[in-house]
Design a protein around this motif. Structure first.
Motif, PDB file in Angstrom:
ATOM      1  N   ARG A  82       0.876  -1.200  -0.017  1.00 12.45           N
ATOM      2  CA  ARG A  82       0.063   0.078   0.110  1.00 12.45           C
ATOM      3  C   ARG A  82       0.981   1.183   0.123  1.00 12.45           C
ATOM      4  O   ARG A  82       0.687   2.045  -0.562  1.00 12.45           O
ATOM      5  CB  ARG A  82      -0.784   0.001   1.439  1.00 12.45           C
ATOM      6  N   ALA A  83       2.169   1.372   1.002  1.00  7.67           N
ATOM      7  CA  ALA A  83       2.776   2.261   0.944  1.00  7.67           C
ATOM      8  C   ALA A  83       3.664   2.737  -0.421  1.00  7.67           C
ATOM      9  O   ALA A  83       3.580   3.862  -0.738  1.00  7.67           O
ATOM     10  CB  ALA A  83       3.789   2.111   2.160  1.00  7.67           C
ATOM     11  N   SER A  84       3.918   1.724  -1.052  1.00  5.87           N
ATOM     12  CA  SER A  84       4.863   1.910  -2.012  1.00  5.87           C
ATOM     13  C   SER A  84       4.035   1.767  -3.583  1.00  5.87           C
ATOM     14  O   SER A  84       4.657   2.231  -4.615  1.00  5.87           O
ATOM     15  CB  SER A  84       5.851   0.785  -2.171  1.00  5.87           C
ATOM     16  N   SER A  85       2.609   1.669  -3.157  1.00  7.57           N
ATOM     17  CA  SER A  85       1.955   1.649  -4.903  1.00  7.57           C
ATOM     18  C   SER A  85       1.994   3.000  -5.275  1.00  7.57           C
ATOM     19  O   SER A  85       1.750   3.845  -4.676  1.00  7.57           O
ATOM     20  CB  SER A  85       0.429   1.405  -4.368  1.00  7.57           C
ATOM     21  N   GLY A  86       2.207   2.881  -6.673  1.00  5.39           N
ATOM     22  CA  GLY A  86       2.369   4.086  -7.555  1.00  5.39           C
ATOM     23  C   GLY A  86       3.598   4.962  -7.505  1.00  5.39           C
ATOM     24  O   GLY A  86       3.716   6.077  -8.140  1.00  5.39           O
ATOM     25  N   LEU A  87       4.385   4.696  -6.750  1.00  7.66           N
ATOM     26  CA  LEU A  87       5.786   5.350  -6.782  1.00  7.66           C
ATOM     27  C   LEU A  87       6.268   5.173  -8.095  1.00  7.66           C
ATOM     28  O   LEU A  87       6.483   4.053  -8.614  1.00  7.66           O
ATOM     29  CB  LEU A  87       6.749   4.940  -5.468  1.00  7.66           C
ATOM     30  N   GLN A  88       7.285   6.235  -8.714  1.00  9.00           N
ATOM     31  CA  GLN A  88       7.705   6.088  -9.664  1.00  9.00           C
ATOM     32  C   GLN A  88       9.312   6.554  -9.684  1.00  9.00           C
ATOM     33  O   GLN A  88       9.440   7.256  -8.641  1.00  9.00           O
ATOM     34  CB  GLN A  88       7.041   6.875 -10.748  1.00  9.00           C
ATOM     35  N   VAL A  89      10.131   6.114 -10.562  1.00  5.54           N
ATOM     36  CA  VAL A  89      11.409   6.772 -10.480  1.00  5.54           C
ATOM     37  C   VAL A  89      11.753   7.005 -11.913  1.00  5.54           C
ATOM     38  O   VAL A  89      11.300   6.363 -12.840  1.00  5.54           O
ATOM     39  CB  VAL A  89      12.540   5.434 -10.291  1.00  5.54           C
ATOM     40  N   GLU A  90      12.639   8.120 -12.045  1.00  4.25           N
ATOM     41  CA  GLU A  90      13.087   8.692 -13.426  1.00  4.25           C
ATOM     42  C   GLU A  90      14.419   8.094 -13.941  1.00  4.25           C
ATOM     43  O   GLU A  90      15.210   7.814 -12.912  1.00  4.25           O
ATOM     44  CB  GLU A  90      13.082  10.181 -13.468  1.00  4.25           C
ATOM     45  N   VAL A  91      14.494   7.292 -15.096  1.00  2.53           N
ATOM     46  CA  VAL A  91      15.551   6.947 -15.369  1.00  2.53           C
ATOM     47  C   VAL A  91      16.157   7.704 -16.857  1.00  2.53           C
ATOM     48  O   VAL A  91      15.425   8.250 -17.568  1.00  2.53           O
ATOM     49  CB  VAL A  91      15.398   5.262 -15.966  1.00  2.53           C
ATOM     50  N   ARG A  92      17.538   7.995 -16.611  1.00  2.00           N
ATOM     51  CA  ARG A  92      17.947   8.901 -17.733  1.00  2.00           C
ATOM     52  C   ARG A  92      19.243   8.245 -18.199  1.00  2.00           C
ATOM     53  O   ARG A  92      20.123   7.592 -17.705  1.00  2.00           O
ATOM     54  CB  ARG A  92      18.215  10.341 -17.451  1.00  2.00           C
ATOM     55  N   LEU A  93      19.589   8.676 -19.478  1.00  2.00           N
ATOM     56  CA  LEU A  93      21.072   8.339 -19.949  1.00  2.00           C
ATOM     57  C   LEU A  93      22.061   9.415 -19.662  1.00  2.00           C
ATOM     58  O   LEU A  93      21.665  10.411 -20.412  1.00  2.00           O
ATOM     59  CB  LEU A  93      20.817   8.047 -21.430  1.00  2.00           C
ATOM     60  N   GLU A  94      22.824   9.193 -18.799  1.00  2.00           N
ATOM     61  CA  GLU A  94      23.643  10.233 -18.428  1.00  2.00           C
ATOM     62  C   GLU A  94      25.224  10.107 -19.085  1.00  2.00           C
ATOM     63  O   GLU A  94      25.239   8.816 -19.485  1.00  2.00           O
ATOM     64  CB  GLU A  94      23.923  10.144 -17.080  1.00  2.00           C
ATOM     65  N   SER A  95      26.090  10.709 -18.924  1.00  2.00           N
ATOM     66  CA  SER A  95      27.448  10.620 -19.734  1.00  2.00           C
ATOM     67  C   SER A  95      28.188   9.317 -19.181  1.00  2.00           C
ATOM     68  O   SER A  95      28.759   8.778 -19.706  1.00  2.00           O
ATOM     69  CB  SER A  95      28.199  11.836 -19.367  1.00  2.00           C
TER      70      SER A  95
END
Ligand code: ZN
Length: 178
Positions: A82-95
């Motif tokens: 329940r607590a972690s539902s809907g959490l998102q993380v951004e991923v990016r291509l970095e150097s």
């Protein structure tokens, strides 16, 4: 993983006399997140954000106890989900390659998403199960098991391990006497 470990050990504020909770109010949570670079600006967090952050932390701590052999209660699993539902993380291509980012979004959710993502990455890498919560009485400190075969049980043999060993010895002697 040092970041996740530090997050889990915010349960114990070593600067406080009673070694109690670090996240005593939303402001304390913001200060900690900012000190770890998990929020850019200082968001105004609410009591609900605080409750959620602590629920995520306690869920991860329950998993760290599970990594040390303590079974997970069904209720804990429900709370974690329940607590972690809907959490998102951004991923990016970095150097230096693909990276998880706390993101530019405002608030506590990107930071919590990042912490869980780091734990998930550790699971993929095979190091997650080495993050363990110490079963010592009045302990619960989360440590990284550096032993060759991953068999460490106590946060530090000097403190908890010795304490448990001497307690076991005491009881064995008491039984013999009795
Ligand atoms: Zn311990």
């Amino acid at each position: 993983m040092a970041l996740v470990q530090a997050f889990l050990n915010t349960r114990f504020n070593l600067m406080a006399d009673d070694h109690g909770e670090t996240f005593t109010d939303p402001e304390a949570l913001v200060v900690w997140l900012a000190s770890r670079g998990l929020v850019d600006e200082r968001p105004d967090l609410t009591e609900a954000d605080l409750v959620r952050a602590i629920a995520i932390r306690e869920g991860l701590r329950a998993l760290a106890f599970a990594n040390n052999g303590r079974p997970l209660a069904a209720q804990t699993v429900t709370q974690m989900r329940r607590a972690s539902s809907g959490l998102q993380v951004e991923v990016r291509l970095e150097s230096d390659g693909p990276e998880f980012l706390a993101g530019d979004a405002y608030g506590v959710e990107p930071a919590l998403g990042l912490l869980i993502a780091v734990a998930a990455r550790a699971k993929v890498e095979g190091t997650w199960q080495r993050l363990k919560a110490c079963p010592g009485r009045n302990c619960g400190w989360v440590f990284f098991d550096h032993s060759r075969n991953g068999s460490s049980r106590w946060c530090s043999m000097k403190v908890c391990g010795d304490r448990e060993k001497s307690r076991a010895l005491y009881w064995r002697r008491a039984e013999r006497r009795g």
